[in-house]
Motif scaffolding. Structure first.
Motif, PDB file in Angstrom:
ATOM      1  N   THR A  95       1.026  -1.256  -0.035  1.00  0.00           N
ATOM      2  CA  THR A  95      -0.120  -0.287  -0.077  1.00  0.00           C
ATOM      3  C   THR A  95       0.889   0.902  -0.117  1.00  0.00           C
ATOM      4  OG1 THR A  95      -0.449   0.207   2.158  1.00  0.00           O
ATOM      5  CG2 THR A  95      -2.272  -0.924   1.106  1.00  0.00           C
ATOM      6  N   VAL A  96      -0.073   2.580  -0.108  1.00  0.00           N
ATOM      7  CA  VAL A  96       0.966   3.428  -0.566  1.00  0.00           C
ATOM      8  C   VAL A  96       1.430   3.530   0.363  1.00  0.00           C
ATOM      9  CG1 VAL A  96       0.547   5.752  -0.493  1.00  0.00           C
ATOM     10  CG2 VAL A  96      -0.588   4.360  -2.029  1.00  0.00           C
ATOM     11  N   ILE A  97       0.640   4.085   2.321  1.00  0.00           N
ATOM     12  CA  ILE A  97       1.532   3.873   3.576  1.00  0.00           C
ATOM     13  C   ILE A  97       2.634   3.249   3.862  1.00  0.00           C
ATOM     14  CG2 ILE A  97      -0.304   2.868   4.839  1.00  0.00           C
ATOM     15  CD1 ILE A  97      -0.100   5.114   6.787  1.00  0.00           C
ATOM     16  N   ASP A  98       2.650   1.830   3.344  1.00  0.00           N
ATOM     17  CA  ASP A  98       3.373   0.707   3.778  1.00  0.00           C
ATOM     18  C   ASP A  98       4.611   1.184   2.923  1.00  0.00           C
ATOM     19  OD1 ASP A  98       2.211  -0.329   6.397  1.00  0.00           O
ATOM     20  OD2 ASP A  98       1.751  -2.284   4.221  1.00  0.00           O
ATOM     21  N   ASN A  99       4.666   1.789   1.913  1.00  0.00           N
ATOM     22  CA  ASN A  99       5.970   2.401   0.755  1.00  0.00           C
ATOM     23  C   ASN A  99       6.880   3.946   1.665  1.00  0.00           C
ATOM     24  OD1 ASN A  99       7.039   1.852  -1.963  1.00  0.00           O
ATOM     25  ND2 ASN A  99       4.281   1.007  -1.376  1.00  0.00           N
ATOM     26  N   VAL A 100       5.995   4.025   2.784  1.00  0.00           N
ATOM     27  CA  VAL A 100       6.898   4.953   2.782  1.00  0.00           C
ATOM     28  C   VAL A 100       6.656   4.440   4.852  1.00  0.00           C
ATOM     29  CG1 VAL A 100       6.119   7.437   4.152  1.00  0.00           C
ATOM     30  CG2 VAL A 100       4.924   7.526   2.492  1.00  0.00           C
ATOM     31  N   LYS A 101       6.760   3.804   5.134  1.00  0.00           N
ATOM     32  CA  LYS A 101       6.681   3.053   6.400  1.00  0.00           C
ATOM     33  C   LYS A 101       7.718   2.178   6.397  1.00  0.00           C
ATOM     34  CE  LYS A 101       3.346   1.429   9.311  1.00  0.00           C
ATOM     35  NZ  LYS A 101       2.513   0.724  10.116  1.00  0.00           N
ATOM     36  N   LYS A 132       3.609   9.256  11.383  1.00  0.00           N
ATOM     37  CA  LYS A 132       4.888  10.212  10.521  1.00  0.00           C
ATOM     38  C   LYS A 132       4.703  10.045   8.774  1.00  0.00           C
ATOM     39  CE  LYS A 132       8.831  10.513  14.055  1.00  0.00           C
ATOM     40  NZ  LYS A 132       9.741  10.133  13.884  1.00  0.00           N
ATOM     41  N   ALA A 133       4.407   8.600   9.251  1.00  0.00           N
ATOM     42  CA  ALA A 133       3.603   8.085   7.716  1.00  0.00           C
ATOM     43  C   ALA A 133       2.680   9.065   6.981  1.00  0.00           C
ATOM     44  CB  ALA A 133       4.049   6.661   6.918  1.00  0.00           C
ATOM     45  N   MET A 134       2.432   9.258   7.827  1.00  0.00           N
ATOM     46  CA  MET A 134       0.790  10.220   6.984  1.00  0.00           C
ATOM     47  C   MET A 134       1.029  11.047   7.843  1.00  0.00           C
ATOM     48  SD  MET A 134      -2.002   8.421   7.016  1.00  0.00           S
ATOM     49  CE  MET A 134      -2.867   9.738   6.516  1.00  0.00           C
ATOM     50  N   GLU A 135       1.452  11.880   7.949  1.00  0.00           N
ATOM     51  CA  GLU A 135       2.016  13.389   7.605  1.00  0.00           C
ATOM     52  C   GLU A 135       2.271  14.014   6.784  1.00  0.00           C
ATOM     53  OE1 GLU A 135       4.877  13.993  11.187  1.00  0.00           O
ATOM     54  OE2 GLU A 135       2.887  14.701  12.623  1.00  0.00           O
ATOM     55  N   LEU A 136       3.516  12.410   6.360  1.00  0.00           N
ATOM     56  CA  LEU A 136       4.292  12.948   4.738  1.00  0.00           C
ATOM     57  C   LEU A 136       3.229  12.745   4.174  1.00  0.00           C
ATOM     58  CD1 LEU A 136       7.483  11.195   5.209  1.00  0.00           C
ATOM     59  CD2 LEU A 136       7.084  13.065   5.005  1.00  0.00           C
ATOM     60  N   GLU A 138       0.466  14.073   4.252  1.00  0.00           N
ATOM     61  CA  GLU A 138      -0.580  14.791   3.784  1.00  0.00           C
ATOM     62  C   GLU A 138       0.389  15.600   3.181  1.00  0.00           C
ATOM     63  OE1 GLU A 138      -3.642  15.309   4.854  1.00  0.00           O
ATOM     64  OE2 GLU A 138      -4.633  13.967   6.842  1.00  0.00           O
ATOM     65  N   ILE A 139       1.566  15.556   3.137  1.00  0.00           N
ATOM     66  CA  ILE A 139       2.077  16.917   2.502  1.00  0.00           C
ATOM     67  C   ILE A 139       2.103  16.972   1.456  1.00  0.00           C
ATOM     68  CG2 ILE A 139       5.099  17.329   2.535  1.00  0.00           C
ATOM     69  CD1 ILE A 139       5.079  16.737   5.206  1.00  0.00           C
ATOM     70  N   PHE A 140       2.166  15.376   0.779  1.00  0.00           N
ATOM     71  CA  PHE A 140       2.156  15.319  -0.975  1.00  0.00           C
ATOM     72  C   PHE A 140       1.120  14.986  -1.298  1.00  0.00           C
ATOM     73  CE2 PHE A 140       6.624  14.741   1.136  1.00  0.00           C
ATOM     74  CZ  PHE A 140       7.510  15.378  -0.279  1.00  0.00           C
ATOM     75  N   ASN A 141      -0.673  15.374  -0.359  1.00  0.00           N
ATOM     76  CA  ASN A 141      -1.664  14.997  -1.528  1.00  0.00           C
ATOM     77  C   ASN A 141      -2.077  13.404  -1.424  1.00  0.00           C
ATOM     78  OD1 ASN A 141      -1.680  18.203  -0.566  1.00  0.00           O
ATOM     79  ND2 ASN A 141      -0.906  18.249  -2.431  1.00  0.00           N
ATOM     80  N   ILE A 163       9.645  10.402  -4.274  1.00  0.00           N
ATOM     81  CA  ILE A 163      10.327  11.612  -2.810  1.00  0.00           C
ATOM     82  C   ILE A 163       9.660  11.052  -1.168  1.00  0.00           C
ATOM     83  CG2 ILE A 163      10.267  13.875  -3.017  1.00  0.00           C
ATOM     84  CD1 ILE A 163       9.426  14.303  -5.743  1.00  0.00           C
ATOM     85  N   ALA A 164       8.668  11.132  -1.465  1.00  0.00           N
ATOM     86  CA  ALA A 164       7.771  10.831   0.183  1.00  0.00           C
ATOM     87  C   ALA A 164       8.409   9.919   1.059  1.00  0.00           C
ATOM     88  CB  ALA A 164       6.208  10.751   0.232  1.00  0.00           C
TER      89      ALA A 164
END
Length: 255
Positions: A95-101, A132-136, A138-141, A163-164
């Motif tokens: 998922t998108v959030i797991d890519n960041v986490k 923290k992942a959700m904050e990023l 949010e920044i990148f819409n 980039i996130a």
């Protein structure tokens, strides 16, 4: 003050082909520097050297006062260098959030046993990582896409996610390899504003490979030009625009 990044006589050969030769650059903390040149000039090879994908044939890479030569890529990331790729490299089936986490793994402190048993520090640290992942995102819409598979995102959103994810590694130096590739003029303009904003907000130093000269000339403070693996020129954007050798080799008559 010593540069954050400095290379000395850095070279990489593949058999008889010299992909990068005597690559001498420096980047001061807080700078936004461009690296441009024709296709095949050695730009991505230089990035691969800086991030440990390739080991130099000769020369040294010094980052924050320490040599990076011989370090594995994950150790270089832990030192504070993160990157994106010319061809997007996301974990498509996460998922998108797991890519960041997943990028926060460099900074978690719970043990493998705590993770397996889900005890001790595991719960509290996972909550922090999720936040923290959700904050990023949010920044990148991308917050509303958090549960979608990365493979299902449109191209421009995949670029933002990459980039996130790089920022989640909490780098000191961010390497961006053609972030505007495949974007239309409006998306490129938005990207230019985003890069300037994240540099200031996250107190980043940035090295940027890009072919879109409006982006490069619009945000970079200094520019290096590569041709056939060698530095052809360096300077501020106005100097690069008017350099006759650069115009002949890469820029053409109009910039």
């Amino acid at each position: 003050m010593e540069p954050l990044l400095k290379t000395s006589n850095l070279s990489k050969s593949f058999g008889g082909i010299k992909a990068v030769q005597d690559f001498n650059v420096y980047i001061n903390s807080g700078e936004l520097v461009g690296l441009i040149g024709p296709n095949g000039a050695g730009k991505t090879t230089a990035f691969n050297l800086l991030t440990g994908v390739y080991t130099p044939t000769t020369g040294n890479i010094e980052f924050n006062g320490h040599s990076l030569v011989g370090m594995k890529p994950y150790k270089i990331t832990k030192q504070g260098i993160a990157r994106t790729f010319q061809n997007i490299r996301l974990f498509d089936h996460l998922t998108v959030i797991d890519n960041v986490k997943i990028a926060y793994n460099y900074h978690i402190k719970y043990t493998l046993a705590e993770a397996i048993l889900r005890v001790g520090r595991y719960g509290s640290e996972e909550e922090v990582v999720e936040k923290k992942a959700m904050e990023l995102l949010e920044i990148f819409n991308l917050a509303d896409k958090k549960d979608e598979l990365a493979a299902n995102l449109p191209y421009g959103q995949q670029r933002r996610l990459e980039i996130a994810r790089a920022l989640a590694a909490q780098p000191k130096l961010l390497l961006l390899d053609e972030p505007a590739a495949g974007m239309n003029p409006q998306e490129t303009h938005e990207l230019m504003e985003m890069i300037s904003w994240i540099r200031k907000t996250f107190d980043l130093t940035i090295l940027l490979i890009e072919h879109d000269m409006s982006l490069v000339m619009g945000i970079c403070e200094r520019i290096y030009v590569l041709e056939f693996g060698k530095i052809l020129a360096q300077g501020i954007p106005d100097e690069i625009k008017s350099n006759t050798e650069v115009i002949k080799a890469y820029l053409g008559e109009e910039v």
